[in-house]
Design an enzyme around this catalytic site. Structure first.
Site, PDB file in Angstrom:
ATOM      1  CB  ILE A  45      -1.019  -0.005   1.166  1.00 20.02           C
ATOM      2  CG1 ILE A  45      -2.146   0.981   0.880  1.00 20.02           C
ATOM      3  CG2 ILE A  45      -0.374   0.289   2.506  1.00 20.02           C
ATOM      4  CD1 ILE A  45      -2.967   0.673  -0.327  1.00 20.02           C
TER       5      ILE A  45
ATOM      6  CG  ASP B 294      -6.892  -6.143   5.293  1.00 20.32           C
ATOM      7  OD1 ASP B 294      -6.288  -5.411   6.094  1.00 20.32           O
ATOM      8  OD2 ASP B 294      -6.827  -5.999   4.057  1.00 20.32           O
TER       9      ASP B 294
ATOM     10  CE  LYS C  22      -8.156  -1.630   5.878  1.00 17.37           C
ATOM     11  NZ  LYS C  22      -7.955  -2.751   4.890  1.00 17.37           N
TER      12      LYS C  22
END
Ligand code: NAP
Length: 310
Positions: A14, A168, A90
């Site tokens: 990410i 997730d 997150k």
């Protein structure tokens, strides 16, 4: 004003795919360093740990914590103690309770603490929220099904305690749901499928509701091959509304209202820069609380073992 000097901690998928390009297009922000045990970015100062970066690295103002969730709290606590603003990928942590001390530390230091929910920044989410605010919603159905081998190859942490498994991605749907519906929501039942060789669920079916009894169902599945589904359907008093493609598309009846490319992370960094100007806190734990409650209430089933290679 000089730009906010940001260090990325945890330089994995990410960070590379989204954080680096988003920082590059954010006015008032620059990537100053990377901390990761093994990964680096050519031309950017690197340290193997955040502690080493704070000790030996270039000056920084803020830290974006992009590690797996199990180690996020410790990195955030270290950054806040060193006087840095903190952005949390997150989910904001591996438990709900561990965020409390971070809130206390950020408030005491007047430093920004931003628990990001990137899906809330998808282009059709705000139009959907505004549209639905004017309607009576009678039912909600979430279908969030993706192929874990495609999206999370080799990510062992996702299957370990605190890694959330199928929650997730599922928590992204819950972050959109809790943004669109203003009233408190709660889990009423949960069925969780755990692979025999893993410590996190590969699929989950949830029922949720609100104080007025609104029926909300959610199907999360990591075993989806073929077309992937990231959809939320709302039945309303004046017809159906569908948010699809993870919040990039909005259909009202048969009419397409929004169909845009997702550019969520640029929005996240604009917000982070804003928060750092005043040392504000933006932490909403509602999506993580729903996931925690699904684990509390969940009926567990053991399903066939999962191996990363098909
Ligand atoms: P990833 O590819 O496994 O990257 C995590 C990186 O953090 C790895 O390079 C890892 O190094 C490093 N790391 C682990 N512990 C560290 C520590 N204490 N200090 C510094 N670096 C550390 O995972 P990811 O897919 O980027 O996901 C990271 C977070 O972003 C997760 O919470 C995930 O939910 C969220 N996210 C992911 C996506 C996505 O599409 N992948 C989308 C949105 C949000 P090692 O591998 O060497 O341990």
């Amino acid at each position: 004003m000089s730009p906010l000097r940001i260090a990325i901690v945890g330089f994995g998928k990410i960070a590379r795919d989204q954080h680096v390009p988003a920082i590059a297009v954010t006015e008032g922000a620059m990537l100053a360093a990377v901390a990761d045990p093994n990964a680096a970015l050519p031309g950017v100062p690197h340290a193997p740990t955040l502690a080493a970066l704070l000790r030996d690295g270039p000056p920084i103002d803020a830290v974006a914590v992009c590690t797996p969730p199990q180690v996020r709290r410790a990195q955030a606590a270290l950054a806040l103690a060193a006087g840095k603003h903190v952005m949390l990928e997150k989910p904001p942590g591996a438990t709900v309770g561990e965020i409390g001390p971070l809130l206390t530390a950020a408030a005491a230091a007047r430093h920004a603490l931003f628990a990001t929910w990137h899906s809330r920044f998808a282009p059709a989410v705000e139009p959907a929220r505004q549209l639905l605010a004017g309607r009576r919603i009678t039912a909600v159905r979430i279908t969030w099904k993706e192929d874990v081998r495609v999206w999370h190859p080799g990510q062992d942490w996702i299957w370990q305690p605190g890694g959330l498994g199928v929650f997730d991605p599922g928590i992204n749907a819950l972050s959109i749901l809790t943004r669109i519906l203003p009233q408190p929501l709660f889990v009423t039942s949960a069925d969780l499928c755990f692979p025999a060789n893993r410590d996190a669920p590969i699929a989950a079916t949830l029922a949720l509701s609100d104080a007025a009894g609104l029926p909300i169902s959610a199907e999360f599945d990591f075993r989806q091959t073929g077309p992937q589904s990231w959809d939320i359907h709302f039945d309303t008093d004046t017809g159906p509304v569908t948010l699809s493609s993870g919040g990039a598309k909005l259909s009202v009846g048969s009419e397409q209202h929004v169909d845009a490319i997702k550019a969520e992370y640029a929005g996240l960094y604009r917000r982070f820069v804003e928060l750092t100007a005043t040392g504000e806190i933006d932490v909403d734990l509602a999506p993580l609380q729903l996931v925690a409650d699904a684990f509390l209430l969940g009926r567990r089933r053991t399903v066939e073992p999962f191996e990363d290679k098909a």
